[in-house]
Design a protein around this motif. Sequence first.
Motif, short mmCIF file in Angstrom:
data_model
loop_
_atom_site.label_atom_id
_atom_site.label_comp_id
_atom_site.label_asym_id
_atom_site.label_seq_id
_atom_site.Cartn_x
_atom_site.Cartn_y
_atom_site.Cartn_z
N GLU A 20 60.90 -10.74 7.16
CA GLU A 20 59.53 -11.11 6.71
C GLU A 20 59.42 -12.57 5.65
O GLU A 20 58.94 -13.64 5.88
N ILE A 24 58.72 -16.34 5.94
CA ILE A 24 57.95 -17.14 5.38
C ILE A 24 58.06 -18.14 4.33
O ILE A 24 57.80 -19.54 4.26
N GLU A 25 59.42 -17.93 4.23
CA GLU A 25 60.12 -19.46 3.77
C GLU A 25 60.46 -20.15 4.66
O GLU A 25 59.90 -21.52 4.31
N PHE A 78 51.98 -14.58 1.69
CA PHE A 78 51.58 -15.19 2.86
C PHE A 78 52.45 -16.99 3.01
O PHE A 78 53.13 -16.85 3.02
N TYR A 79 51.34 -17.60 1.73
CA TYR A 79 51.67 -19.23 1.46
C TYR A 79 51.87 -19.05 0.43
O TYR A 79 50.65 -19.06 -0.48
N TRP A 306 52.75 -13.46 12.16
CA TRP A 306 53.65 -14.43 12.51
C TRP A 306 54.05 -14.40 13.99
O TRP A 306 54.18 -15.26 14.11
#
Length: 342
Positions: A20, A24-25, A78-79, A306
């Motif tokens: 995860e 995210i990256e 998440f961001y 996701w």
Amino acid sequence: MMHNNKEAYLGYALDLKPEEVKIIEDFANWLPDDIIDSHAHSNLPEHVEDMQEKTYRHMLSTFPSFTIEESRQAQRFFYPTKRVRTLRFAKTFRGINHRAANVYLLNHSSGEDRVALFGLPEDVPYTVSMLGHPKVSALKMYYSYCEPTATKIYQFFKPEILEVAQSRDIPIILHLPFRITECAEDLHQLIRDFPRQKITLAHLGLTKFLIPGLEEIYREFSRYPQVMMDTALCPSVEVVEVALRVFGTDRIMFGSDEPLHLIRSKAYEHPEKGQRIITEYPYHWVDSDEHARFGHLAQGVVHCHWLSMEAIRSAIDRFPEHDREDIKNKVFHDNASAFYGF
């Protein structure tokens, strides 16, 4: 009142797996810098006054409350490099003090965010009066709030309320009682009766898989320019692609369905029960026999957020390369900005 283990669920959700962290990256490099989430739920724990058995046995009850602060924390996870603005409305089940939840969101949301009023079908005067609030940007009403559960749109979106929403140019967020292919005539009737009513069909019309007749139904409703759709928790590349192609890239908006997007799950087709989801974690609402039989399908699964994000990205990648950046900006920002007045 029935209780769950929200704190344990939230701790599990925010304990990121290595895969995860990589996702995210990866999305940080792909997503636009400015994002609008057009479908998020928020209210305080004290707003949860009761919970029916049907709600407790549903994934809706995983996070019966989710504060604005918890929302912002999840968004930072998440961001981490993005500016995120959000259209929030209260959790939808009966047993929430929705009057208090509406006041909480209207009073505590930042000036950059927006609020959708949660309307009460049994209290038309209250709902109509609150539509006059200057901070109300949309109206959400929910079929399962009704007792018994509504099967027709007008059972929960009362025509007297729609008259006012249409006259005030306030969009409604419509979670259909059944998949769009099964609600087509009911939806056509709503549009005939209220031809100027702006409508967002939540969850791309409520299907997690490409089903027979979906493209034809999308084409029918694409004739109405006042109808939009949000992507909330749709994990299907095919459904998102058909929506973008048939409805048009100006009419699809990103929605997370926060906080349900924190659940780690996978959609699958149950041989007897049809479309279902299976989870890695044994949440209180998970059927133990079903988990024992199909739990292996969820091994190593990531947040369902996701899965839906990858569905959007993969669907956009099916368009010509020179159009992709424009489509991405529309879906994740421009369409919701224009429709909800961000």
